[in-house]
Write a protein that holds these residues in place. Structure first.
Motif, short mmCIF file in Angstrom:
data_model
loop_
_atom_site.label_atom_id
_atom_site.label_comp_id
_atom_site.label_asym_id
_atom_site.label_seq_id
_atom_site.Cartn_x
_atom_site.Cartn_y
_atom_site.Cartn_z
N CYS A 200 0.86 -1.19 0.00
CA CYS A 200 0.00 0.00 0.00
C CYS A 200 0.89 1.23 0.00
O CYS A 200 1.62 1.48 0.97
CB CYS A 200 -0.91 -0.01 1.23
N SER A 248 -7.68 -0.06 0.93
CA SER A 248 -8.21 1.10 0.21
C SER A 248 -7.08 2.02 -0.23
O SER A 248 -5.98 1.98 0.31
CB SER A 248 -9.20 1.86 1.09
N ARG A 253 -8.58 1.49 5.20
CA ARG A 253 -9.48 0.34 5.31
C ARG A 253 -8.76 -0.91 4.82
O ARG A 253 -8.24 -0.93 3.70
CB ARG A 253 -10.75 0.58 4.49
N GLU A 270 -13.52 -6.36 7.54
CA GLU A 270 -12.89 -5.05 7.34
C GLU A 270 -12.34 -4.55 8.66
O GLU A 270 -13.01 -4.62 9.70
CB GLU A 270 -13.89 -4.05 6.79
N LEU A 295 -10.36 -4.91 -4.30
CA LEU A 295 -11.18 -3.73 -3.99
C LEU A 295 -11.13 -2.78 -5.17
O LEU A 295 -10.06 -2.55 -5.75
CB LEU A 295 -10.62 -3.04 -2.74
N SER A 299 -13.27 2.30 -3.74
CA SER A 299 -13.69 1.66 -2.49
C SER A 299 -15.21 1.59 -2.38
O SER A 299 -15.79 1.74 -1.30
CB SER A 299 -13.12 2.40 -1.27
#
Length: 330
Positions: A200, A248, A253, A270, A295, A299
């Motif tokens: 991420c 996300s 998230r 989640e 995802l 989102s």
């Protein structure tokens, strides 16, 4: 006679399902969220799924033995496909959905690949000791001092993260070769199978879904590590090994796919990234699988691969589990 009835019933029609009936090894989604691409491992093909109001298959390419891993380049115009069954890499044009290049490689049993940049791939194997890089312009293959495992690339900073069976490694790219960074994560404390591994960029964190291959060791979390120094960033309690994880775009998230069901069924869980606490549960229509959760960029939707109980009749000659695509509105 056991005549006890459940309090809550969920019918097949209660779920947003695209029936596919395949065994899928990887999935990616386009940058605009309009298309999903699935690697159909047993049927040797890639599917292109339109994610409009009604999901449907809009493209199919049969391309070679056992496609095992997918990755999109930076602008989403090209997909690289690793063929586990024949030591080849296929390159697909996304818009025309056709094969535009093919490369034979030296690795056997390829299990993952990632774009380093738009002209170079890094490729790992289940059985060879180290990774290779492949130049897509020259077809030149270079042996890299990178341990094999699940791959996650920070393209902005030319950093590769590798989830091995023992720990997370970090490597720096100089334009030709990778060199191992001095920062290495602490060992897991067990020998593990890595089911999914993602990076991420918004919070510079990697997330790993791992199970133990050692008897008597139970893994109940998804793990995360800080990309900068590889220190432990936290764990997410799901009470069984994670099969897949998605984060996300803002990094706040975290969605996890556990191996086991609870009393009500199988749920995608989640978490709030800051507190590491559960914030929502989403019921799936069946059992989940490795790399089987994604995802959309806004989102708004989760897409998961589900093996619906009693739905293992398919046209596949070697079918063990028949998976369909489920969409969940967030």
């Amino acid at each position: 006679v056991d005549d006890e009835q459940p309090d809550i019933f969920f019918e097949y029609t209660d779920f947003d399902i695209l029936e596919l009936g395949g065994t899928y090894s990887d999935m990616v989604i386009s940058a605009d969220g309009h298309f999903i691409f699935l690697a159909d491992y047993n049927n040797n093909r890639i599917l292109k799924i339109n994610t409009g109001n009604t999901m449907n298959v809009v493209g199919e390419i049969t391309l070679g033995s056992h496609p095992g891993a997918l990755d999109l380049n930076s602008d989403g115009s090209v997909i690289a496909v690793a063929l586990e069954g024949e030591s080849k890499i296929k390159i697909l044009d996304v818009s025309g959905f056709e094969i535009i290049n093919s490369f034979s490689i030296s690795l056997m049993n390829v299990n993952d690949l990632a774009f380093v940049n738009d002209t170079t791939l890094i490729i790992s194997s289940r059985t060879d000791p180290s990774c290779i890089s492949l130049n897509l312009n020259s077809a030149a293959e270079t042996s890299q001092s990178v341990l094999n495992g699940e791959l996650a690339m920070d393209r902005e900073h030319d950093i590769l993260y590798v989830a091995t069976s023992a720990s997370i490694k970090k490597y720096n790219w100089d334009g030709v070769r990778f060199s191992q960074d001095s920062n290495i994560s602490d060992p897991y404390g067990f020998s593990g199978d890595v089911h999914h591994f993602v990076y991420c960029s918004s919070n510079n964190t990697v997330f790993a879904c791992i199970s133990s291959t050692e008897e008597g060791i139970s893994v109940r979390h998804v793990y995360s590590y800080n990309g900068a120094d590889m220190t432990f960033a936290g764990k997410y309690l799901i009470k069984s090994p994670g099969l897949a994880v998605a984060v996300s775009m803002d990094g706040q998230r975290v969605f996890t796919a556990p191996t086991d069901a609870d009393e009500m069924g199988v749920f995608v869980i989640e978490f709030d990234q800051e507190t590491k606490l559960e914030s929502n549960y989403y019921l799936s229509a069946g059992n989940l699988t490795d790399r089987g959760l994604i995802l959309d960029p806004q989102s708004q939707f989760l897409y998961i691969l589900v093996n619906i109980p009693g739905d293992d009749d398919s046209f596949e000659p070697y079918n063990d589990h028949s998976f369909d695509l489920q969409r969940i509105k967030l």
